[in-house]
Motif scaffolding. Sequence first.
Motif, PDB file in Angstrom:
ATOM      1  N   GLY A   1       0.820  -1.209   0.000  1.00  0.00           N
ATOM      2  CA  GLY A   1       0.000   0.000   0.000  1.00  0.00           C
ATOM      3  C   GLY A   1       0.852   1.256   0.000  1.00  0.00           C
ATOM      4  O   GLY A   1       0.547   2.238  -0.684  1.00  0.00           O
ATOM      5  N   LEU A   2       1.956   1.218   0.766  1.00  0.00           N
ATOM      6  CA  LEU A   2       2.887   2.340   0.781  1.00  0.00           C
ATOM      7  C   LEU A   2       3.534   2.508  -0.593  1.00  0.00           C
ATOM      8  O   LEU A   2       3.734   3.636  -1.071  1.00  0.00           O
ATOM      9  N   HIS A   3       3.858   1.386  -1.232  1.00  0.00           N
ATOM     10  CA  HIS A   3       4.480   1.444  -2.557  1.00  0.00           C
ATOM     11  C   HIS A   3       3.528   2.085  -3.572  1.00  0.00           C
ATOM     12  O   HIS A   3       3.954   2.913  -4.395  1.00  0.00           O
ATOM     13  N   ILE A   4       2.245   1.740  -3.523  1.00  0.00           N
ATOM     14  CA  ILE A   4       1.264   2.344  -4.423  1.00  0.00           C
ATOM     15  C   ILE A   4       1.172   3.849  -4.190  1.00  0.00           C
ATOM     16  O   ILE A   4       1.089   4.650  -5.128  1.00  0.00           O
ATOM     17  N   THR A   5       1.201   4.248  -2.917  1.00  0.00           N
ATOM     18  CA  THR A   5       1.141   5.672  -2.580  1.00  0.00           C
ATOM     19  C   THR A   5       2.369   6.412  -3.093  1.00  0.00           C
ATOM     20  O   THR A   5       2.263   7.525  -3.630  1.00  0.00           O
ATOM     21  N   LEU A   6       3.547   5.811  -2.949  1.00  0.00           N
ATOM     22  CA  LEU A   6       4.779   6.441  -3.434  1.00  0.00           C
ATOM     23  C   LEU A   6       4.779   6.560  -4.955  1.00  0.00           C
ATOM     24  O   LEU A   6       5.249   7.554  -5.505  1.00  0.00           O
ATOM     25  N   ILE A   7       4.266   5.546  -5.630  1.00  0.00           N
ATOM     26  CA  ILE A   7       4.164   5.625  -7.089  1.00  0.00           C
ATOM     27  C   ILE A   7       3.260   6.783  -7.485  1.00  0.00           C
ATOM     28  O   ILE A   7       3.549   7.530  -8.431  1.00  0.00           O
ATOM     29  N   ASP A   8       2.157   6.963  -6.761  1.00  0.00           N
ATOM     30  CA  ASP A   8       1.237   8.059  -7.046  1.00  0.00           C
ATOM     31  C   ASP A   8       1.906   9.413  -6.818  1.00  0.00           C
ATOM     32  O   ASP A   8       1.591  10.383  -7.496  1.00  0.00           O
ATOM     33  N   ILE A   9       2.841   9.468  -5.879  1.00  0.00           N
ATOM     34  CA  ILE A   9       3.528  10.725  -5.574  1.00  0.00           C
ATOM     35  C   ILE A   9       4.591  11.047  -6.613  1.00  0.00           C
ATOM     36  O   ILE A   9       4.700  12.181  -7.095  1.00  0.00           O
ATOM     37  N   PHE A  10       5.397  10.046  -6.977  1.00  0.00           N
ATOM     38  CA  PHE A  10       6.583  10.312  -7.788  1.00  0.00           C
ATOM     39  C   PHE A  10       6.380  10.095  -9.289  1.00  0.00           C
ATOM     40  O   PHE A  10       7.157  10.625 -10.085  1.00  0.00           O
TER      41      PHE A  10
END
Length: 352
Positions: free
Chosen positions: A177-186
Amino acid sequence: MKTKKLGGNLLLLLTALIWGFAFTAQKVAGDHIPAVALNAIRFLLGSLVLIPAILIFDRTKHSGRVLFSPKNRFFIDLTKRELFGGVFCGMALLLATVLQQFGLIGSPPGKASFLTALYMAFVPFYGLIRKKIASWNVWLSVVIALVGAYLLTAGTGGGSGLTGYDFLLLGSAACFGLHITLIDIFSPGTDPVRLSAVQFFVAGVIAVPGALIQGVSFTGADLLTALPHLLYLGILSCGVAYTCQVVGQQMSGTPTIASLIMSLESVFGLVGGVIFLDETMTAYQIVGCAVILAAIIFSQLPLGVWWARIRHKPVAPPPVSDPTVPVTQAELSDEFPAVQAGEDSKDNEESQ
C-alpha cells in the motif's frame, strides 16, 4: 480523457493478471532458493531487462533523452524525481516482497494472494497523511475486509486465527500500500520505464547483502529447477507488470481505483493455485475470499456522488415552444412587455 483512463485501467488489469500467477512462481521458486536471494535475483533481472526497453523508447519517442552518454550528468540520464522516487519506491517494494516471500513459506498462494490484496485497505490510511481523506464507505470496507481475512485464515472454522505467516503477509500488504502511494507521488512527470528500472536496481542491490547474511544455501540443481519461475518473476512480474503499474497509475490518476483493479491479483492468484498446485479451498475460505472481494469493490463505489445526485436533483428546463404554433397576444405581452407597452402608447396617440 476517458480513453486514457480506460487504457490505464487495462494496463492495471494486466498487472493484476501477471502478479496473480506470480504467487505460484514465488511459491515454487521459494522452495529451492532463500527468500532474500530470490528477490535479489528477480529485481536485478528486472532492472537489466528494462535497459534495452529504455533505449528503444528513447529512440522511438524522439524525446531527446539518451540513457548513457558522456554529455549526461554522471553519464546517465535520470531526473532527480526519477532517482529519488526510484530509491524510495525500491525500498518499499523490497520490504513488501521479502515479507511476502517469508509469508509464502507457511501459506498457500491462493490464501496469500487474498491477504496481500488487503493493501487496498492501507491506501486510504496513507492518504490521511497526504490530507486526502477517503469516503466513509472506504473505512467501512476495511472492517469488512478484516472479517473476510479472519474467515479466510480460520480454515475449516475451528478458530485457528491468524498465524505468524499471515501476519507477515499483512505486513507485506501494508508495504505494498505504501508502494502504491509512493508511485502516485513520484510517477507524474517522470519516464515510467526509468522509474521502474531505478526501483528494481535499488531493491536488488539492497537485497544482495541481506542474501549473503541469510546464506546462499542452494545448489546448481536448485537454481536450474527454479530458473523458469525466476524468469517469470524477473521479466514478467518485475519488468512488465511493475512498469505497467507505473504507466497505469499515471493514466488512471487515482490510487484508490488503481488499488481496486490491482487487487484482482487475489482472484488470479487463487486460480493459479488451483490450476498449477492443485489447491483446494474450504467453504469458510471461499466465503472469506468473497467477503474480501466485496470489500474491495464496496470501497471504490462513489456513494457520496450518488447520494449528492439523489438529494440535489437538477431542475427540469422550461418547455421549448413549438415554432409552428402561433403565439397569442397574451403570451407575447408576458414575454416581451416592452413591445406591448409600445403598442399601447401607439394606440393612445391614434385615439387622440
